[in-house]
Design a protein around this motif. Structure first.
Motif, mmCIF file in Angstrom:
data_model
loop_
_atom_site.group_PDB
_atom_site.id
_atom_site.type_symbol
_atom_site.label_atom_id
_atom_site.label_comp_id
_atom_site.label_asym_id
_atom_site.label_seq_id
_atom_site.Cartn_x
_atom_site.Cartn_y
_atom_site.Cartn_z
ATOM 1 N N LEU A 116 0.827 -1.208 0.000
ATOM 2 C CA LEU A 116 0.000 0.000 0.000
ATOM 3 C C LEU A 116 0.860 1.255 0.000
ATOM 4 O O LEU A 116 0.543 2.238 -0.678
ATOM 5 N N LYS A 117 1.954 1.220 0.737
ATOM 6 C CA LYS A 117 2.861 2.369 0.773
ATOM 7 C C LYS A 117 3.472 2.603 -0.606
ATOM 8 O O LYS A 117 3.531 3.735 -1.083
ATOM 9 N N GLU A 118 3.923 1.522 -1.255
ATOM 10 C CA GLU A 118 4.510 1.639 -2.598
ATOM 11 C C GLU A 118 3.489 2.165 -3.601
ATOM 12 O O GLU A 118 3.788 3.041 -4.404
ATOM 13 N N ARG A 119 2.275 1.611 -3.570
ATOM 14 C CA ARG A 119 1.236 2.037 -4.508
ATOM 15 C C ARG A 119 0.842 3.486 -4.266
ATOM 16 O O ARG A 119 0.633 4.242 -5.213
ATOM 17 N N SER A 120 0.732 3.864 -3.014
ATOM 18 C CA SER A 120 0.368 5.238 -2.685
ATOM 19 C C SER A 120 1.421 6.214 -3.202
ATOM 20 O O SER A 120 1.088 7.256 -3.778
ATOM 21 N N LYS A 121 2.682 5.864 -3.015
ATOM 22 C CA LYS A 121 3.774 6.718 -3.496
ATOM 23 C C LYS A 121 3.734 6.825 -5.017
ATOM 24 O O LYS A 121 3.861 7.914 -5.581
ATOM 25 N N ALA A 122 3.525 5.702 -5.695
ATOM 26 C CA ALA A 122 3.467 5.699 -7.161
ATOM 27 C C ALA A 122 2.289 6.533 -7.658
ATOM 28 O O ALA A 122 2.421 7.302 -8.611
ATOM 29 N N TRP A 123 1.126 6.412 -7.009
ATOM 30 C CA TRP A 123 -0.048 7.194 -7.406
ATOM 31 C C TRP A 123 0.200 8.685 -7.202
ATOM 32 O O TRP A 123 -0.160 9.504 -8.035
ATOM 33 N N ALA A 124 0.814 9.038 -6.081
ATOM 34 C CA ALA A 124 1.097 10.450 -5.803
ATOM 35 C C ALA A 124 2.066 11.016 -6.833
ATOM 36 O O ALA A 124 1.882 12.142 -7.313
ATOM 37 N N GLU A 125 3.086 10.238 -7.181
ATOM 38 C CA GLU A 125 4.050 10.698 -8.191
ATOM 39 C C GLU A 125 3.381 10.848 -9.554
ATOM 40 O O GLU A 125 3.631 11.816 -10.273
#
Length: 81
Positions: free
Chosen positions: A45-54
């Motif tokens: 979830l942390k990785e996906r959230s970071k990717a979505w924000a970027e």
């Protein structure tokens, strides 16, 4: 398609993995196909959230140069007053 009752869920409140609908939906993430995937949910979830924000930042033009240009323009406007 497999029902959610046969899937695994990561429960935020306890940090544990459950199979099926044991905890309220608001307290869990998933579904995941395996116990291992569900156990790895916080990292995923942390990785996906970071990717979505970027991705959103790129789409919205929030790069360093775009922000800098806006700040410079505002500064020049104040100097002219």
């Amino acid at each position: 398609m497999t029902s959610g009752e046969e899937k695994y869920w990561y429960v935020f409140a306890t940090g544990k993995v459950e199979k099926g609908f044991e905890s309220p939906a608001v307290d869990r993430a998933g579904p995941f196909d395996t116990y291992e995937e569900a156990a790895d949910a916080p990292r995923l979830l942390k990785e996906r959230s970071k990717a979505w924000a970027e991705e959103e930042a790129r789409e919205d033009g929030w790069g360093g140069s775009a922000r800098g240009a806006g700040a410079d323009d505002a500064g020049r406007g104040d100097a002219d007053k």
